[in-house]
Motif scaffolding. Structure first.
Motif, short mmCIF file in Angstrom:
data_model
loop_
_atom_site.label_atom_id
_atom_site.label_comp_id
_atom_site.label_asym_id
_atom_site.label_seq_id
_atom_site.Cartn_x
_atom_site.Cartn_y
_atom_site.Cartn_z
N PRO A 107 0.94 -1.36 -0.04
CA PRO A 107 -0.01 -0.15 0.09
C PRO A 107 0.72 1.19 -0.01
O PRO A 107 2.24 1.11 0.18
N GLN A 141 -2.01 5.00 2.71
CA GLN A 141 -3.09 4.14 2.82
C GLN A 141 -2.52 3.23 4.15
O GLN A 141 -3.67 2.65 5.11
N SER A 174 -3.40 -0.76 -4.04
CA SER A 174 -4.74 -0.06 -4.51
C SER A 174 -5.54 -0.99 -5.48
O SER A 174 -4.85 -1.70 -6.14
#
Lengths: 297, 279
Positions: B235, B239, B248
């Protein structure tokens, strides 16, 4: 387009904002000639050359290079260029600079041959940034000839050169013309144009004000310069017919006149003791000054 | 000097066409010398080749490693993020500084007057920036494998390297845009004005506060980072800060590719138009 021309401007005008750089000029470069383009600063010389090289577009009229638009790369493969204001990559060695430019042409000299013919072999391994200004001009000249161009554009090629290098450059230019190349030369050194040019074009205020051989241009200015040692007064000589200017310099009179013979006859009659007589025809420098002053006034 | 060497055929029909081999040689020669001069320019080569590896080892390996107690996800993120940082500079400054300088000092004018192949100037600089990206990636992959231990496969290392080399193109385009408009003196300042926000808004070094996050979308680094993180299955820092553990979604990948392509084409197109008109 005149088929005998390598490069041509026909009825070309160019403005930059409110400034008229060129005002309907015609200019032709013929095969095998060295054409000197002269003019005071701001006369439009650089603009004329830029148009022939396709760096700018005319507002009116046409620019042709080998019968084509100068924007066509095929047309530019027959030219070599030496510009006045250019900084080449300082990190590249001289030989590398030549190798790069040679790669642009279909039938170029090798970098070694170009250095040999332009007497720059000793500079081959040196980084361009480490060269003196004169050496840089010599390398730029080598870059202009490495593509074996039919037509060379040289902008002030001898600025920054010492006397021997300048004479060597002149010899190379003569050699190029003898070998069949044509050259367009812009220069501030009138003696350079006088020594090299087959034809001269004088520009002033964006117009062609004179064109012809050096002798033809000299003849346009029908002045003679007479110097002699005499005790005659300046005012007396200045009143003689045809005399334009008289000055005294360390006992010698310097006279410019339209008819030298009349002045000499008068000198003999007025001062039998005069000596050290010299009579000169006006040089290109005087012709240039007179021509451009006429336009300015 | 021999007259024979200088002699040109007076026959004006002498060929002015270049064979495809000659043309290829011209492009290769331009590229070779563009790369050589960039490698020989210490003010350019030293910061852009050394900084990424030094900063990655200091901050990405030692600092982040000790703070995260050797967490593998953090190691992956650090490798990817410092890689993106490493490839931004050569593109933006290589184009921004060199093009502005060459415009101002007449070299570009000379090349336009000479029969240089039309695309050689830009193409050689793009390849130079990609070569620098390749060198940067080689040093970072080496450091990661020896010190960083992000636990990537050879394919993943290779994937990130190739992606980042291609990903240097939008930065080249932005640099070119600056180089075609700025003076030689102001170009480094303008390049920095774009480089620093791109870097920080790309979310490469720390999770951005929520209030600043909408600004991430203006940074090409943000999109390139997203793509590279997806390749290694990690990530982004943003995030990670809200508890995500995986990369993602696929939608973001397509969006990222589109944005990077548009940035590249738009700024290259605007620059070429400017060069053709003004030089």
């Amino acid at each position: 387009m005149n088929n005998d021309c390598l490069a041509e401007l026909s009825g070309v005008s160019k403005r930059f904002g409110s400034v008229v750089a060129l005002d309907g000029i015609d200019l032709q470069v013929r095969p095998g000639e060295l054409l000197a383009v002269l003019g005071p600063n701001g006369a439009g010389k650089s603009t004329a050359i830029s148009l022939l090289l396709g760096l700018q577009q005319p507002d009116k009229g046409t620019a042709r290079l080998f019968g084509q638009s100068p924007l066509m790369i095929e047309a530019r493969r027959s030219i070599g260029v030496m510009m006045q204001e250019v900084a080449l990559a300082p990190e590249l060695r001289v030989r590398e600079q030549l190798e790069l430019v040679a790669s642009y042409y279909p039938d170029s000299l090798s970098p070694d041959a170009a250095m040999d013919t332009t007497h720059t072999t000793s500079l081959g391994k040196r980084p361009y940034g480490k060269l003196s200004n004169g050496q840089k001009r010599q390398v730029q000249f080598a870059m202009a000839v490495v593509g074996r161009p039919k037509l060379l554009f040289l902008d002030e090629p001898t600025v920054g050169l010492d006397l021997p290098s300048r004479e060597m450059m002149w010899a190379m230019l003569r050699e190029l013309v003898r070998g069949g190349s044509s050259i367009v030369l812009t220069t501030h050194y009138l003696e350079e144009a006088e020594a090299l040019a087959d034809r001269v074009v004088v520009l002033a205020k964006g117009r062609t004000i004179a064109t012809g051989t050096v002798n033809e241009l000299r003849a346009l200015v029908g002045r003679k310069r007479i110097t002699c040692a005499t005790s005659l007064a300046v005012e007396l000589v200045a009143a003689w017919p045809g005399v334009q200017t008289v000055t005294r310099d360390r006992g010698r009179l310097q006279i410019t006149a339209s008819d030298a013979e009349i002045v000499v006859k008068k000198l003999v009659a007025a001062d039998a003791d005069f000596h050290e007589l010299e009579v000169h025809t006006a040089g290109l420098a005087e012709a240039f000054t007179e021509l451009t002053q006429e336009v300015a006034s | 000097m021999s007259a024979a060497t200088f002699a040109v055929e007076n026959n004006l029909s002498r060929s002015t066409t270049m064979s495809s081999g000659k043309l290829r040689h011209a492009y290769l020669t331009e590229t070779k010398f563009e790369c050589l001069r960039a490698l020989r320019a210490p003010a350019f080569a030293i910061p852009f080749l050394l900084l990424p590896i030094v900063l990655y080892v200091l901050f990405g390996v030692f600092l982040a490693g000790s703070m995260s107690h050797g967490d593998a996800t953090i190691a992956k993120i650090m490798f990817v993020n410092w890689s993106v940082f490493g490839i931004m500079g050569p593109g933006m400054f290589g184009f921004g500084m060199f093009v502005a300088m060459e415009r101002e000092q007449g070299l570009l004018t000379l090349k336009r007057a000479l029969p240089a192949p039309p695309a050689a100037y830009l193409l050689s600089k793009m390849i130079m920036a990609m070569l620098f990206a390749a060198i940067v990636m080689a040093t970072l992959v080496g450091a990661a494998a020896v010190l960083g231990h992000p636990g990537l496969t050879v394919g993943q290392y290779l994937g990130v390297a190739v992606l980042d080399m291609l990903g240097s193109l939008p930065f080249c385009a932005v640099g070119l845009f600056i180089g075609t408009r700025a003076s030689a003196k102001s170009a480094p300042a303008f390049a920095n004005l774009a480089y620093l926000p791109f870097m920080h808004l790309g979310g490469l070094f720390y999770p951005l506060p929520r209030s600043v996050q909408p600004l991430e979308f203006i940074s090409p680094a943000f999109y390139l980072d997203k793509l590279a993180l997806r390749l290694v299955g990690a990530p982004s820092l943003d995030q990670l800060a809200i508890g995500a553990t995986g990369p993602s979604s696929h939608g973001t990948v397509i969006l990222s590719v589109i944005v990077l392509a548009v940035v590249t084409l738009l700024f290259t197109g605007l620059s070429i138009r400017r060069l053709a008109r003004v030089g």
